[in-house]
Design an enzyme around this catalytic site. Structure first.
Site, PDB file in Angstrom:
ATOM      1  N   GLY A 104      35.646  36.214  35.751  1.00  0.00           N
ATOM      2  CA  GLY A 104      36.118  35.379  36.853  1.00  0.00           C
ATOM      3  C   GLY A 104      37.225  34.428  36.455  1.00  0.00           C
ATOM      4  O   GLY A 104      37.025  33.554  35.619  1.00  0.00           O
ATOM      5  N   SER A 105      38.408  34.558  37.032  1.00  0.00           N
ATOM      6  CA  SER A 105      39.541  33.789  36.543  1.00  0.00           C
ATOM      7  C   SER A 105      40.742  33.933  37.479  1.00  0.00           C
ATOM      8  O   SER A 105      40.601  34.372  38.617  1.00  0.00           O
ATOM      9  CB  SER A 105      39.903  34.271  35.137  1.00  0.00           C
ATOM     10  OG  SER A 105      39.842  35.687  35.078  1.00  0.00           O
TER      11      SER A 105
END
Length: 249
Positions: free
Chosen positions: A207-208
């Site tokens: 997640g980024s």
């Protein structure tokens, strides 16, 4: 980057195949499988073992590394990440990418268009070069782990700035930003490396976000809220400006 040439007139071959798993993720998936089997077969704790096995399968899926067909064109900037276009704003480039140094030109201090791509845990997290050229900078900055969807994540989160200089001297900068769950940004390239457009240059775990800084006089070809694909979706064409509108249905 070697690969088979394909075009819009049917040249080349296409067939579906299971995506490979990047080596960085195999160890995590195998550890999860081993733990699940230990709990299921030795301890006989099904209520824990099956969720562990599901988590291991999800880990393999998270680190999937599919092949991509990269559009070719000297002025094309392709998406470096899979995900959702969450922000399109005018901002100055980050200080780490602004000034010139011994390795080459920077992006300057004037505001440019920044396209931010948010990657959820369900997106492919292998990042790719937006243009072909020479890697001039790879600058890692430790930081916080705010929600990568927030604008201030560009300045406060753990991040890594990259600058690629094209053959004509044009510099393109982009930034890998860690998110709430991500705790490590892993580069595949270093300053001085030659990269092809769409080549794998790194990954971010779990997640980024990736920010791309478009050159002056260049507008985004993608819309806010659009889903983009790393190495395939054209983000912009250098020197092209035009208003593009879309309707969410």
């Amino acid at each position: 980057m070697a690969g088979e040439l394909k075009d819009n007139r049917g040249r080349g071959e296409a067939q579906w195949r299971w995506p490979s798993i990047h080596p960085e993720g195999r160890k995590f998936g195998l550890i999860g499988v081993a733990l699940a089997l230990l709990v299921l077969l030795w301890l006989d704790w099904e209520i824990i073992g099956w969720p562990l096995l599901g988590l291991a399968i999800f880990t393999f899926a998270f680190f999937r590394d599919p092949e991509r067909v990269v559009p070719q064109g000297s002025n094309l900037i392709v998406s470096p990440a899979d995900g959702l276009v969450s922000l399109i704003v005018q901002v100055p480039p980050p200080p780490e990418l602004q000034g010139d140094d011994e390795n080459g030109r920077g992006l300057g201090v004037e505001p440019v268009t920044r396209v931010s791509i948010f990657m959820s845990v369900f997106d492919v997290h292998i990042n790719r070069a937006p243009v072909a050229g020479t890697v001039r900078r790879v600058v890692y900055i430790p930081g916080r782990f705010l929600n990568a969807d927030l604008d201030k994540a560009s300045e406060e989160n753990e991040r890594q700035h990259l600058l690629i200089e094209k053959a004509d001297g044009q510099a393109i900068g982009f930034t890998q930003i860690a998110g709430l769950v991500a705790r490590r940004i892993i580069p595949f390239v270093k300053p001085g490396d030659l990269v092809a457009s769409g080549q794998r240059i790194g990954l971010i775990r779990f997640g980024s976000r990736v920010d791309v800084y478009l050159p002056a006089g260049t507008d985004s070809k993608v819309l806010l809220g659009q889903k983009v694909i790393a190495g395939e979706t054209v983000l912009a064409e250098i020197g092209r400006q035009s208003l593009i509108e879309g309707v969410s249905l």
